[in-house]
Design a protein around this motif. Sequence first.
Motif, PDB file in Angstrom:
ATOM      1  N   GLY A  34      14.938 -27.479  44.612  1.00  0.00           N
ATOM      2  CA  GLY A  34      15.696 -28.518  43.931  1.00  0.00           C
ATOM      3  C   GLY A  34      14.769 -29.674  43.583  1.00  0.00           C
ATOM      4  N   LEU A  35      15.125 -30.412  42.545  1.00  0.00           N
ATOM      5  CA  LEU A  35      14.294 -31.543  42.123  1.00  0.00           C
ATOM      6  C   LEU A  35      14.479 -32.693  43.113  1.00  0.00           C
ATOM      7  N   LYS A  36      13.375 -33.152  43.695  1.00  0.00           N
ATOM      8  CA  LYS A  36      13.425 -34.271  44.633  1.00  0.00           C
ATOM      9  C   LYS A  36      13.235 -35.610  43.918  1.00  0.00           C
ATOM     10  N   SER A  37      12.284 -35.687  42.983  1.00  0.00           N
ATOM     11  CA  SER A  37      12.027 -36.933  42.246  1.00  0.00           C
ATOM     12  C   SER A  37      11.295 -36.627  40.956  1.00  0.00           C
ATOM     13  N   SER A  38      11.285 -37.624  40.067  1.00  0.00           N
ATOM     14  CA  SER A  38      10.581 -37.471  38.795  1.00  0.00           C
ATOM     15  C   SER A  38       9.974 -38.817  38.414  1.00  0.00           C
ATOM     16  N   ASP A  39       8.889 -38.746  37.651  1.00  0.00           N
ATOM     17  CA  ASP A  39       8.224 -39.948  37.161  1.00  0.00           C
ATOM     18  C   ASP A  39       7.854 -39.712  35.693  1.00  0.00           C
ATOM     19  N   PRO A  40       8.499 -40.433  34.760  1.00  0.00           N
ATOM     20  CA  PRO A  40       9.514 -41.482  34.904  1.00  0.00           C
ATOM     21  C   PRO A  40      10.827 -40.937  35.471  1.00  0.00           C
ATOM     22  N   GLU A  54       5.694 -36.197  35.937  1.00  0.00           N
ATOM     23  CA  GLU A  54       5.499 -35.601  37.262  1.00  0.00           C
ATOM     24  C   GLU A  54       6.859 -35.247  37.862  1.00  0.00           C
ATOM     25  N   LEU A  55       7.005 -33.998  38.272  1.00  0.00           N
ATOM     26  CA  LEU A  55       8.238 -33.493  38.874  1.00  0.00           C
ATOM     27  C   LEU A  55       7.925 -33.001  40.284  1.00  0.00           C
ATOM     28  N   ALA A 106      12.882 -31.105  29.486  1.00  0.00           N
ATOM     29  CA  ALA A 106      13.594 -29.882  29.872  1.00  0.00           C
ATOM     30  C   ALA A 106      12.622 -29.001  30.662  1.00  0.00           C
ATOM     31  N   PHE A 107      12.976 -28.668  31.904  1.00  0.00           N
ATOM     32  CA  PHE A 107      12.072 -27.860  32.728  1.00  0.00           C
ATOM     33  C   PHE A 107      12.828 -26.672  33.305  1.00  0.00           C
ATOM     34  N   ARG A 108      12.038 -25.657  33.668  1.00  0.00           N
ATOM     35  CA  ARG A 108      12.569 -24.461  34.341  1.00  0.00           C
ATOM     36  C   ARG A 108      11.498 -23.957  35.291  1.00  0.00           C
ATOM     37  N   VAL A 109      11.866 -23.841  36.568  1.00  0.00           N
ATOM     38  CA  VAL A 109      10.926 -23.361  37.582  1.00  0.00           C
ATOM     39  C   VAL A 109      11.587 -22.238  38.376  1.00  0.00           C
ATOM     40  N   ILE A 110      10.756 -21.491  39.102  1.00  0.00           N
ATOM     41  CA  ILE A 110      11.231 -20.411  39.976  1.00  0.00           C
ATOM     42  C   ILE A 110      10.861 -20.778  41.411  1.00  0.00           C
ATOM     43  N   SER A 111      11.863 -20.821  42.284  1.00  0.00           N
ATOM     44  CA  SER A 111      11.607 -21.164  43.674  1.00  0.00           C
ATOM     45  C   SER A 111      10.942 -19.995  44.405  1.00  0.00           C
ATOM     46  N   ALA A 112      10.609 -20.239  45.665  1.00  0.00           N
ATOM     47  CA  ALA A 112       9.898 -19.214  46.442  1.00  0.00           C
ATOM     48  C   ALA A 112      10.712 -17.942  46.613  1.00  0.00           C
ATOM     49  N   ALA A 118      16.769 -24.939  36.500  1.00  0.00           N
ATOM     50  CA  ALA A 118      16.558 -25.558  35.186  1.00  0.00           C
ATOM     51  C   ALA A 118      17.378 -26.836  35.096  1.00  0.00           C
ATOM     52  N   LYS A 119      16.817 -27.832  34.422  1.00  0.00           N
ATOM     53  CA  LYS A 119      17.505 -29.112  34.297  1.00  0.00           C
ATOM     54  C   LYS A 119      16.896 -29.911  33.154  1.00  0.00           C
TER      55      LYS A 119
END
Length: 216
Positions: A34-40, A54-55, A106-112, A118-119
Motif C-alpha cells: 500500500g502507498l505510505k507517502s508521496s512527494d509531492p 517519490e512514492l 498514475a502508478f501501478r506496482v506489484i507487491s511481494a 494502482a492509484k
Amino acid sequence: MTAHRSWIIRALALAALTLAALVTAGTAASAHAGLKSSDPEDGSTVKEAPSRIELVFTEDVNPVYTTVVVTGPGGAKVADGKPRVKGDTVTQALEPGLANGRYRIAFRVISADGHPVAKELTFTVKAPSASAPSPSAPAASAPASESPEAAPLPASASASASASASASASPAAAATAGGGPGVPVALIVVGALVVVAGVVVVLAGRRRTSGGPGAR
C-alpha cells in the motif's frame, strides 16, 4: 448426554476453523503493498516545480512491473525516463522547468505476493511569476540654453525684467520727444540755417531796392 457433548465439540471445532480462516485472510490482506507517502503529497500545491516524484510503499515492490505516468495540464507526459525502484521506494524523474498547473500521477506496482496496486495522485505547481522590470527613468529635460521657453521665469524675475526693459526704453523715448541728439536735431539745425539764409537774402534785396533810382 453423549450427543450433547458431541454437539459442543463440533461447535468448538467450527469456531476454530472460522477463526483460523479469518486470521489467514487478514494476514494475506496485510501482505499487499500500500502507498505510505508521496512527494509531492496528493492534492498539494507546490511553489517550485519538482524535479522528481517519490512514492513510498508499505513493503517492497517488484521493479520489473512498476510503471509511473505523469501528465501535465495539457495532457502531455512529463516523466523523464523509467522509474527507479529501491526496496519500498519508487522514484520517477521529471522533465525540467514544469509550467504552472495541475499534474496527475498514475502508478501501478506489484507487491511481494504478486498483488497489483494502482492509484492516481494529483498535485499543482504554482510558482510565483517573475517580477516586472522597473520602468525606465524619464528622459532628462533639455538644457535651458537650448529651449529658453521650456522653463518660465518666476513672477519676481519676470517683473524685474519688465522693469529693466521699461527703464531702458524711457530715456530713448524722452530724448526723441525732447529733441535730443539724433536725426531730428540735425533737421532742426538745417531748417534754422535755411531760415537765416532766407532772411539775409530778403534784407539784401531790400537794400538794393532802397539804393535804386532814388539814390541816383
